[in-house]
Design an enzyme around this catalytic site. Structure first.
Site, PDB file in Angstrom:
ATOM      1  N   ILE A   1      47.245  44.616  59.541  1.00 33.92           N
ATOM      2  CA  ILE A   1      46.729  43.929  59.067  1.00 33.92           C
ATOM      3  C   ILE A   1      47.909  42.647  60.241  1.00 33.92           C
ATOM      4  O   ILE A   1      47.240  41.185  60.101  1.00 33.92           O
ATOM      5  CB  ILE A   1      47.000  43.136  57.835  1.00 33.92           C
ATOM      6  N   GLY A   2      49.429  43.259  59.899  1.00 31.50           N
ATOM      7  CA  GLY A   2      50.223  41.879  60.964  1.00 31.50           C
ATOM      8  C   GLY A   2      50.967  42.921  61.876  1.00 31.50           C
ATOM      9  O   GLY A   2      50.967  43.992  61.598  1.00 31.50           O
ATOM     10  N   GLU A   3      51.501  42.823  63.174  1.00 34.62           N
ATOM     11  CA  GLU A   3      52.470  42.855  63.666  1.00 34.62           C
ATOM     12  C   GLU A   3      53.364  42.168  64.042  1.00 34.62           C
ATOM     13  O   GLU A   3      53.161  41.041  64.937  1.00 34.62           O
ATOM     14  CB  GLU A   3      51.712  44.265  64.849  1.00 34.62           C
TER      15      GLU A   3
ATOM     16  N   GLY B   1      57.966  41.516  65.596  1.00 34.25           N
ATOM     17  CA  GLY B   1      58.407  42.643  66.601  1.00 34.25           C
ATOM     18  C   GLY B   1      59.028  43.213  65.895  1.00 34.25           C
ATOM     19  O   GLY B   1      59.685  44.722  66.333  1.00 34.25           O
TER      20      GLY B   1
ATOM     21  N   VAL C   1      52.898  45.470  59.093  1.00 43.49           N
ATOM     22  CA  VAL C   1      52.108  45.380  57.866  1.00 43.49           C
ATOM     23  C   VAL C   1      50.545  46.062  58.393  1.00 43.49           C
ATOM     24  O   VAL C   1      50.025  45.056  58.707  1.00 43.49           O
ATOM     25  CB  VAL C   1      51.919  44.327  57.336  1.00 43.49           C
TER      26      VAL C   1
ATOM     27  N   ASP D   1      61.415  30.624  58.192  1.00 43.95           N
ATOM     28  CA  ASP D   1      60.620  30.210  59.877  1.00 43.95           C
ATOM     29  C   ASP D   1      59.595  30.083  58.935  1.00 43.95           C
ATOM     30  O   ASP D   1      58.567  30.556  59.161  1.00 43.95           O
ATOM     31  CB  ASP D   1      60.638  31.341  59.945  1.00 43.95           C
TER      32      ASP D   1
END
Lengths: 972, 190
Positions: A86-88, A90, A94, A203
């Site tokens: 579901i996410g990437e 650096g 995830v 962030d």
């Protein structure tokens, strides 16, 4: 294989083995000799072979999975089974994952990418985990677990936040500025919590603030403390790192101090700045330093811009946004001019205070920013104030130090500073005095706005304006305003009511619509009567007089028209419409409808051109069964061409049956119409409902689920939408998520067998056999005459579509046949027995697979239960009956096996033989097979069992294969 | 107790009759799994037959060691490949029917789109049927590989072939089918 084919094959194989074309040609010429047909055949195959490998023939779509990556969907890490990525970032990836024990739940699992596990990255990763573990806040994703993979890479597990970035959520949902601010406040509070734990996010940006729906309410969650830094102490000994000189964070949202070359000196106020950027973007649609600008500038220049350039105030930015402005405003459901006006003043100040370059001038803490936004929302004076003249002077001084002497600057500062304080005190007093007048004016303008929006058929704007009007305190003598407010509200209510009748009809299937017609007629009659228009009782002219000057005349006429289409013979209605809508063409159509002359109707419609349609009229006619599909489509399209903003037309377009032909293009077109309808009326449940239907056969199942979630949020009482949402989630495999909507659907519509069976499927797949059996029982309780075979014929295609049935009725049988096994496995043979009893009584199918397996399983359940085994053994008095039922089943099954073996003695003997062997050894049946056990039974029953087992043995012997085949090679 | 396990263990030494009893069960389970998977897939991804068949195996067959003999697995995969083929062909047929405006108006729920264009699959199915008449072993090889997603090694083992033979069969079968499908296309669209 024929000798000829054999020959072709061997020449083909030999030719393929030749490496050069020359060799191959020589070989072929020789091998095929004069046989032209043979040569042609081989050539064709060789060509095909080349082309086939070029075209990846037979390799797609059913490609065997490639060698799996070190992790990926399906991999297990500890008790977690990875689902999709579901996410990437650096350093990490995830995944969505299923935890299986000690609790079953869906989580997000973040793991360092293979090859990225350097000490530095591991330190940072560890820091993020610790940072998260310290926090416990409803708006921060929680850490649930941590560990290392088999290959030694660390991972941690977080609460899964299924959401969309804050800005996208606001835009997609077309939240008003107020709605946006309300969502923004908890984000500030979440960061305040982190700050109190000594953690700076560093962030903050929209993609790190996800909005997810809990019980239909949007809740923002702050995620990815990936670059977070502890304030007081190092979270790890190896301080996490950002390689020297490299800024961490996303440029648009980065604070000036983060943009320093040596960004060591960063504190919580840096997050306040980023929150300011976020707020700026929420309000204006752009970041202070636009993406465009950042892309164009060199990196060093970008950092300089962040440190030095004063951004325009939000209201200024908005007015400068040129041709983007209408779209930006539309996404905020606010008129362009009003939006800028709304931002000007307090909101400008709040944002600019958060965005101060000098952090000492920002809000001290995220909570300060939150409080100020809340003050604004409550109509209290905000802490932020316009930059004073003195402040501007100071800035001037700072920028032009070379020009001013320190002394001059200081003197100026002192003088202006004192003046500013005095001015502020006076202002507070005046503010209070002006409050009453201000409220009246505000109410007046809110009412103006509401009336204008009513006339223009912009219901969402009416509601916003009415909300604002309601918030104003009125003094006692404002009668006129109060009356006006009541009258606007009454009109709004009528619009809503008519809309609801229509939506309700739209949300029904075609079949139900027919059934429901009389109900809808009554609803129309009641709605108009309630509004003061007694159609049929009062003279048409009097009613027309009342309708014409109304703010919502258009809506009323459309509503009357809808009613007329349902009930062309309603007394007085045709006359009334002819008066209100004196168009000769439409009158003639009405005449044809009232006189029940479909031919005349078709004739009229064929001659119509675009100028004669009103949206409501065309939409109603576009659903009229007397007209053929293409004709309806033409009507709608023509009407749409001249009324491209009509919600009802867009929606009716998406209902056109031709759209339901399965071609991908028309499905896309259908979804397009739905999206148009949604854009026109973002709060319309029915538009989202249609969208979910249009997406139904598409690959965008997530989109379909989103649309359905929207439907249940907007129309929480709409049982079918809950059921469909549940079904969609079951189809996706999101079993846990499916249960809530399914339960809700059952609560709202307890007699719907489809929902119960879907529930049964979901529970059975989760291993909750008991629950599945219960659901299935309820599903069947609602079947006509309680029979499955009736349900199969009853399950007409239109309904199965409408109801979104998971897999057709046989699902009941299949799940049904698995449920007893599941129940036995969880130690509940008696329940399995009862279930089989029902199931056996329900199916008349003599399909061998179903009847056979059910009988045997049922007999096993009976044997187990009657011998007191399991957790739910019946009282001893009931056991003989259970056992005797088992005897009947087993006897029936034996008969079926006999028949089976007899059908094809050669082929089926071995199977039968093996099966009978199994019967004679299956421990489940010990209690009804062992001599010692049988000896305890009453004489008559004992004899029957003994007889049965003798038959089993004899069938076994009769089917014994003369010679067992030797096991094939390779069997251990 | 479990019907599939029972059938499989009963058949440990039998040959060739497995599919008819196994098929309906495997078919139903696969159809459900396929629908779930296809619904989950992102556009452009293909159906992962291996995973489906494997999952069906885990769901339907008891994990008891004696049930998992290789021979039982071979039967299972033969049934699974056949089931998969039927599922896809059935879907393709329905889709084609709908496309031509026949049948009913609305899309049936099971028809979750994620596979090859219906025409391609139907043509392949037809060609495969013809091929099976000419060369049943190779046709079974194709079925195991294409519809059940077995690797060449596993398929070879299921059919009792050496790997080299299986590769040779595969190459030939592929050419044969490709040629058949292509010439069929040409006939239809001159």
């Amino acid at each position: 294989m024929s000798p000829e084919a054999d020959r072709v094959e061997s020449i083909f194989a030999a030719a393929l083995a030749k490496t050069s074309p020359e060799e191959r040609a020589t070989y072929l010429a020789e091998a095929c000799a004069d046989d032209d047909a043979l040569r042609q055949r081989v050539d064709a195959l060789l060509r095909a072979s080349d082309e086939a490998s070029g075209a990846s023939f037979l390799t797609t779509p059913h490609t065997p999975a490639a060698a799996p990556p070190s992790e990926g969907p399906g991999t297990r890490i500890g008790p977690y089974k990875l689902l999709q990525k579901i996410g990437e970032g650096g350093m990490g990836v995830v995944y969505m994952a299923d935890q299986e024990h000690p609790v079953r739940r869906r989580v997000a699992l973040k793991v360092i990418k293979p090859g990225m596990d350097s000490a530095q990255v591991v330190a940072r990763f560890e820091a993020e985990r610790q940072a998260l573990a310290l926090m416990d806040h409803p708006n921060i994703a929680r850490v649930l677990d941590a560990g290392t993979t088999d290959s030694g890479r660390p991972f941690f597990v977080m609460e899964l936040v299924k959401g969309v970035p804050l800005t996208k959520f606001c835009d997609d949902d077309r939240l008003t500025p107020r709605g946006r601010l309300e969502l923004f406040v908890p984000v500030c509070q979440a960061l305040q919590h982190a700050h109190q734990k000594g953690i700076i996010h560093r962030d903050v940006k929209p993609s790190n603030v996800l909005v997810t729906l809990y019980d239909g309410k949007p809740v923002p969650k702050v995620i990815d403390f990936g670059v977070a830094k502890a304030l007081h102490q190092p979270l790890t000994e190896r301080t996490m790192f950002t390689a020297f000189g490299t800024a961490v964070g996303t440029l648009e949202y980065m604070s000036p101090e983060q943009a320093e070359v040596n960004a060591l000196d960063v504190d919580t106020r840096s997050d306040v700045y980023s929150l300011g950027v976020l707020l700026y973007e929420l309000l204006t649609g752009t970041t202070p330093l636009t993406r465009q600008r950042l892309r164009e500038a060199a990196y060093a220049e970008v950092l300089r811009l962040i440190r030095e350039e004063e951004p325009p105030r939000p209201s200024t930015r908005l007015t400068q946004s040129g041709e983007e402005l209408p779209a930006i405003s539309a996404r905020r459901q606010t008129e362009p001019a009003r939006l800028a006006k709304l931002l000007r003043g307090e909101l400008d100040w709040i944002v600019m205070k958060a965005l101060e370059k000098d952090r000492a001038r920002r809000y001290e803490a995220a909570s300060g920013l939150a409080r100020d936004v809340e003050r604004y929302l409550n109509d209290e004076a905000v802490e932020a104030c316009p930059p004073s003249a003195g402040y501007r002077l100071r800035k001037f001084a700072r920028k032009n130090r070379a020009l001013l002497t320190t002394a001059t600057a200081f003197a100026l500062l002192l003088a202006v500073g004192v003046g500013a304080v005095t001015w502020q005190v006076a202002d507070r007093r005046r503010e209070r005095e002006a409050a009453a007048t201000k409220a009246r004016q505000a109410l007046q303008s809110a009412l103006d706005e509401a009336e204008a929006a009513l006339k223009a058929d912009r219901p969402a704007d009416v509601d916003t304006a009415l909300d604002q009007a309601d918030q104003r305190q009125l003094d006692a003598d404002a009668h006129d305003l109060r009356e006006r407010l009541a009258s606007v509200k009454k009109d709004r209510e009528m619009v809503r009511r008519l809309e609801k009748i229509l939506e309700q009809r739209w949300s029904l299937s075609a079949k139900e619509r027919t059934l429901d017609a009389s109900g809808a007629k009554a609803q129309y009659a009641e709605a108009f009567r309630g509004y003061g228009l007694a159609v049929g009782d009062e003279p048409a002219e009097a009613i027309a007089e009342a309708v014409r000057p109304s703010r919502i005349a258009g809506v009323l006429i459309d509503g009357l028209g809808e009613w007329f289409f349902l009930d062309p013979k309603q007394p007085g209605l045709q006359t009334l419409l002819d008066k209100l809508d004196p168009n000769p063409f439409r009158s003639a159509v009405r005449e044809a409808l009232a006189a029940d002359q479909p031919d005349r109707l078709r004739e009229l419609v064929a001659k119509a051109d675009g100028t004669q349609w009103t949206p409501g009229f065309a939409a109603a006619l576009g659903l009229h069964s007397a007209l053929p599909d293409p004709e309806r489509r033409r009507i709608l399209q023509t009407a749409w061409d001249s009324h491209p903003n009509s919600f009802s037309l867009a929606l009716t377009m998406s209902l056109q049956p031709s759209g339901f032909f399965a071609s991908r293009e028309s499905a896309k077109e259908l979804a397009g119409w739905c999206r148009t309808a949604i854009a026109l009326r973002p709060r319309s449940a029915v538009a989202y409902f249609y969208l979910s239907r249009a997406l139904w056969g598409s690959k965008d199942q997530d989109g379909r689920v989103r649309a359905l979630r929207k439907v249940v949020q907007l129309a929480p009482e709409f049982a079918r939408a809950h059921a469909l949402l549940g079904t969609a989630l079951v189809s996706k495999g999101d079993l846990d998520d499916a249960l809530t909507p399914l339960r809700k659907a059952i609560e709202l519509d307890p007699g719907n067998r489809t929902t119960h069976s879907t529930m049964a499927v979901a529970l059975a797949r989760k291993g909750d056999w008991h629950g599945a059996a219960e659901s299935l029982r309820r599903a069947r309780a609602s079947l006509p005459e309680g029979r499955v075979d009736t349900a199969i014929t009853d399950n007409n295609p239109d309904d199965s579509y409408e109801e979104g049935f998971l897999d057709g009725v046989p699902q009941i049988l299949l799940t049904g046949s698995r449920i007893p096994i599941g129940l036995m496995q969880v130690g509940r043979p008696m329940e399995a027995f009862r279930f089989c009893q029902e199931l056996r009584g329900l199916t008349t199918s003599d399909d061998f697979v179903y009847s056979d397996t059910n009988s045997y399983n049922a007999a096993c359940a009976a044997a187990l239960a009657s011998s007191g085994q399991g957790l739910d053994a019946p009282p001893p008095a009931e056991r003989p009956a259970v056992r005797q039922q088992g005897l009947k089943w087993l006897t029936a099954d034996l008969a079926a096996w006999r028949k089976y073996a007899a059908a094809d003695p050669v082929k089926k003997d071995q199977i039968t033989h093996k099966t009978m062997n199994h019967w004679l050894t299956d421990p489940d049946l010990t209690s009804v097979r062992d001599e010692a056990e049988l000896a305890k039974l009453p004489g008559e029953e004992r004899a029957k069992w003994q007889h049965l087992w003798a038959d089993v043995k004899s069938l076994r012997e009769r089917t014994r294969p003369r010679e067992l085949l030797p096991p094939p090679a390779g069997v251990k | 107790m479990n019907e599939v396990t029972r059938i499989l263990s009963d058949l440990a030494n039998g040959k060739g009759h497995a599919a008819e009893r196994l098929l309906p069960l495997v078919y139903d389970e696969l159809r459900r799994l396929a629908a779930a998977q296809m619904a989950r897939e992102k556009p452009g991804q293909t159906l992962d037959a291996t995973a489906l068949v494997h999952e069906a195996y885990l769901r339907l067959v008891d994990a008891k060691p004696q049930a998992a003999s290789w021979d039982g697995r071979a039967h299972f995969f033969a049934a699974a490949a056949e089931a998969m083929r039927r599922i896809l062909v059935e879907n393709a047929r329905r889709k084609k029917r709908l496309k031509h405006g026949g049948g009913r108006r609305r899309v049936p729920l099971e028809d979750v789109a994620a596979e090859a264009p219906p025409d391609d699959l139907l043509a392949l199915d037809e060609a495969l049927t013809q091929f099976a008449e000419e060369d049943p072993v190779k046709a079974r090889l194709v079925q195991l590989r294409f519809f059940a997603g077995l690797s060449i090694e596993d398929a070879a083992e299921c059919l009792g072939l050496s790997r080299a033979t299986a590769v040779r069969h595969w190459t030939y079968a592929r050419a044969w089918l490709y040629e058949k499908v292509r010439s069929g296309e040409k006939d239809e669209n001159p």
